[in-house]
Design a protein around this motif. Structure first.
Motif, PDB file in Angstrom:
ATOM      1  N   GLN A 299       0.843  -1.196   0.000  1.00 27.53           N
ATOM      2  CA  GLN A 299       0.000   0.000   0.000  1.00 27.53           C
ATOM      3  C   GLN A 299       0.878   1.246   0.000  1.00 27.53           C
ATOM      4  OE1 GLN A 299      -1.185  -0.604   4.632  1.00 27.53           O
ATOM      5  NE2 GLN A 299      -2.127   1.139   3.634  1.00 27.53           N
ATOM      6  N   ARG A 300       0.362   2.289  -0.622  1.00 29.45           N
ATOM      7  CA  ARG A 300       1.106   3.543  -0.719  1.00 29.45           C
ATOM      8  C   ARG A 300       0.185   4.693  -0.312  1.00 29.45           C
ATOM      9  NH1 ARG A 300       3.074   0.768  -5.616  1.00 29.45           N
ATOM     10  NH2 ARG A 300       1.240   1.505  -6.750  1.00 29.45           N
ATOM     11  N   ASN A 301       0.764   5.747   0.242  1.00 27.68           N
ATOM     12  CA  ASN A 301      -0.012   6.943   0.550  1.00 27.68           C
ATOM     13  C   ASN A 301       0.649   8.148  -0.106  1.00 27.68           C
ATOM     14  OD1 ASN A 301       2.213   7.474   2.160  1.00 27.68           O
ATOM     15  ND2 ASN A 301       1.151   7.078   4.086  1.00 27.68           N
ATOM     16  N   VAL A 302       0.128   9.327   0.177  1.00 27.49           N
ATOM     17  CA  VAL A 302       0.635  10.532  -0.483  1.00 27.49           C
ATOM     18  C   VAL A 302       2.101  10.777  -0.129  1.00 27.49           C
ATOM     19  CG1 VAL A 302      -0.130  12.089   1.368  1.00 27.49           C
ATOM     20  CG2 VAL A 302       0.135  12.965  -0.957  1.00 27.49           C
ATOM     21  N   ILE A 303       2.514  10.326   1.072  1.00 28.72           N
ATOM     22  CA  ILE A 303       3.922  10.486   1.467  1.00 28.72           C
ATOM     23  C   ILE A 303       4.813   9.619   0.588  1.00 28.72           C
ATOM     24  CG2 ILE A 303       5.566  10.152   3.351  1.00 28.72           C
ATOM     25  CD1 ILE A 303       3.263  10.725   5.304  1.00 28.72           C
ATOM     26  N   SER A 304       4.361   8.414   0.282  1.00 25.14           N
ATOM     27  CA  SER A 304       5.139   7.511  -0.584  1.00 25.14           C
ATOM     28  C   SER A 304       5.359   8.151  -1.951  1.00 25.14           C
ATOM     29  CB  SER A 304       4.408   6.175  -0.746  1.00 25.14           C
ATOM     30  OG  SER A 304       3.906   5.688   0.470  1.00 25.14           O
TER      31      SER A 304
END
Length: 511
Positions: A299-304
């Motif tokens: 999973q990835r978020n905006v920080i990634s």
């Protein structure tokens, strides 16, 4: 007593909220009388709506329930969490003999919302009124002193802690330790840490994290090793800080060893740890590893996304940064202000002025506070315009900015003037910088180098008289001083590369 004008306003708000109370009762199919329990329930459901909280406050005033301390405490807490410190302070000031918990709540609100001077001011008022602070008071006030960056204030607060006999309370001592690290007083911080009654995982994590945040990454890694020798098992928070320290120092090999150790110890490798690894790879210049990890992440978020986009930008691969940003938008991920900072940086390094303007204008016109331009974005736009040779446009852009230009913004323009040899504008910008930040030597160096490149050696001599004197005694070439000064700018870089080649591992890139 309420003024006549305010009484009228309160009454109207109360009428509006009475309607809300009736609507809430209708929606549940039950009668909802105006009682403490009913208002407690409504406070919880309205905690994220400032206007409804104010209407509820009006109802409390008109029904006489404002004397119920629990309701006012709940209301004050909700307002501070929402960041409405003006209304929260007004509410607090109207309280009769508030308990220490309420004093702590208002101080915590000021600290959390970036108004540390107000927090210290409230503490001063607390002392003046003879209200005795409790163990939960000082962590907030000490944090405020650290944010103010005034050592004398921090020392004074430390004295108050000792006076009240709270110096060995774990939370208070930890905040004192953090404060001294932020002030650069590592000796004081180490003494406080070493004399703790119990140095638990929380204390170790606090020390390592603040060392990384304040630029003492070597000390952070040293503490990480000492933590292991003390028999304290790290957690994912510790690993994130250690990986961040490796990124700041360019120690990719050490970072890989720390992550492998974490895996062997069964430490949870969550998205925060993966993001820290991404940041480390980016800062160490290994974007291939960063991209491989990014693609493998479950999973990835905006920080990634922002970390990898920014990594490509700072490592000179701006085209890949912009391509990844397009991929991010296509996948429906919402960028934030950090993402746009990386995108503007990429535009700057590729000379995409029009595209940069489009992104910046989109940010400026947005109602989303999470992407509205900050000082860093304005500095990036100045850099973009300056690098592309639009120096006058960059200067005019600074003059019409809605925020006051700081040395970072003017410094970006001075750097552009040095690139394009615009000495006239460079002199003007340098004069402004010498007033704003006379202690920063790099601005003197930039202007001096501009003069030297243009052959204006009399101006270089003038710069020397102002205090900037290149150290040329160790340059043994049989050349004039002017050429020695020029040679120094590349000589140290060659030494750094040679040192890295001697000491580096064959598998890892030079940083």
């Amino acid at each position: 007593m309420l003024s006549r004008e305010r009484s009228t306003k309160v009454f109207r708000l109360a009428l509006n909220f009475s309607s809300l109370l009736h609507a809430h009762g209708s929606s549940t199919g039950q009668s909802l009388p105006i009682t403490k329990q009913a208002l407690t329930t409504l406070l919880q459901s309205c905690s994220s709506h400032p206007s409804l909280l104010k209407q509820l406050h009006a109802l409390l005033l008109t029904t006489g329930l404002s004397i119920k301390n629990a309701l006012i405490t709940q209301l004050l807490t909700s307002l501070t969490l929402l960041g409405d410190m003006s209304y929260a302070r007004q509410l607090f000031d109207e309280m009769h003999k508030p308990r220490p918990f309420l004093w702590n709540t208002i101080m915590k609100g000021y600290v959390k919302n970036g108004i540390p001077d107000k927090a210290v001011s409230v503490y001063g008022k607390m002392r003046h009124l003879g209200v005795r602070p409790d163990p939960f008071t000082f962590p907030f006030v000490i944090k405020a002193c650290a944010e103010l960056a005034e050592l004398w204030a921090g020392l004074g607060m430390h004295g108050h802690v000792v006076k009240h006999g709270l110096e060995f309370v774990a939370a208070v001592r930890t905040e004192l330790m953090i404060m001294y690290v932020k002030f650069g007083e590592l000796g004081c911080a180490e003494f406080l840490f070493g004399s703790m009654v119990e140095r638990d995982l929380v204390a170790w994590n606090a020390l390592i994290a603040v060392c990384v945040q304040t630029g003492f990454s070597s000390k952070a890694l040293q503490s990480f090793r000492e933590m292991g020798m003390a028999g304290i098992k790290p957690d994912s928070v510790t690993i994130v800080s250690a990986l961040s320290a490796c990124g700041h120092l360019g120690c990719l090999e050490t970072g890989e060893e720390i992550y492998e150790f974490a895996r062997e110890e069964g430490i949870d490798s969550n998205i925060i740890v993966h993001n820290a690894r991404l940041d480390m790879y980016a800062k160490c210049g290994d974007m291939d590893k960063a991209m491989n990890l990014f693609d493998e992440m479950p999973q990835r978020n905006v920080i990634s996304w922002s970390t990898v986009i920014g990594g490509y930008a700072i490592n000179g691969e701006s085209e890949k940064a912009l391509a990844l940003f397009s991929r991010m938008k296509n996948q429906g991920e919402q960028p934030n202000y950090v993402t746009f900072l990386a995108v503007l940086s990429a535009c700057s390094h590729t000379g995409r002025v029009n595209e940069g303007w489009q992104y910046f204008n989109f940010m400026a016109q947005s109602d989303d506070k999470n992407i509205q331009p900050r000082k860093e974005h304005y500095a990036c736009m100045v850099d973009l315009l300056g690098r592309s040779g639009h120096l006058e446009e960059a200067y005019n852009f600074i003059k019409i900015m809605p925020i006051e230009a700081d040395p970072g913004i003017w410094g970006a323009l001075l750097g552009a003037c040095a690139i394009h040899q615009n000495i006239k504008l460079g002199q003007h910008v340098a004069d402004l910088l010498f007033e704003l930040a006379p202690e920063i030597a790099s601005y003197h160096v930039l202007l001096s180098n501009m003069y030297a490149a243009a052959g204006r050696w009399h101006c270089v001599e003038k710069m020397k008289s102002m205090g900037y004197i290149p150290e040329t005694d160790s340059v043994f070439h049989d050349v004039e001083d002017e050429e020695k000064e020029s040679t120094l700018s590349t000589h140290s870089e060659k030494l750094a590369i040679a040192f890295s080649l001697i000491n580096g591992s064959p598998k890892f890139p030079l940083e």
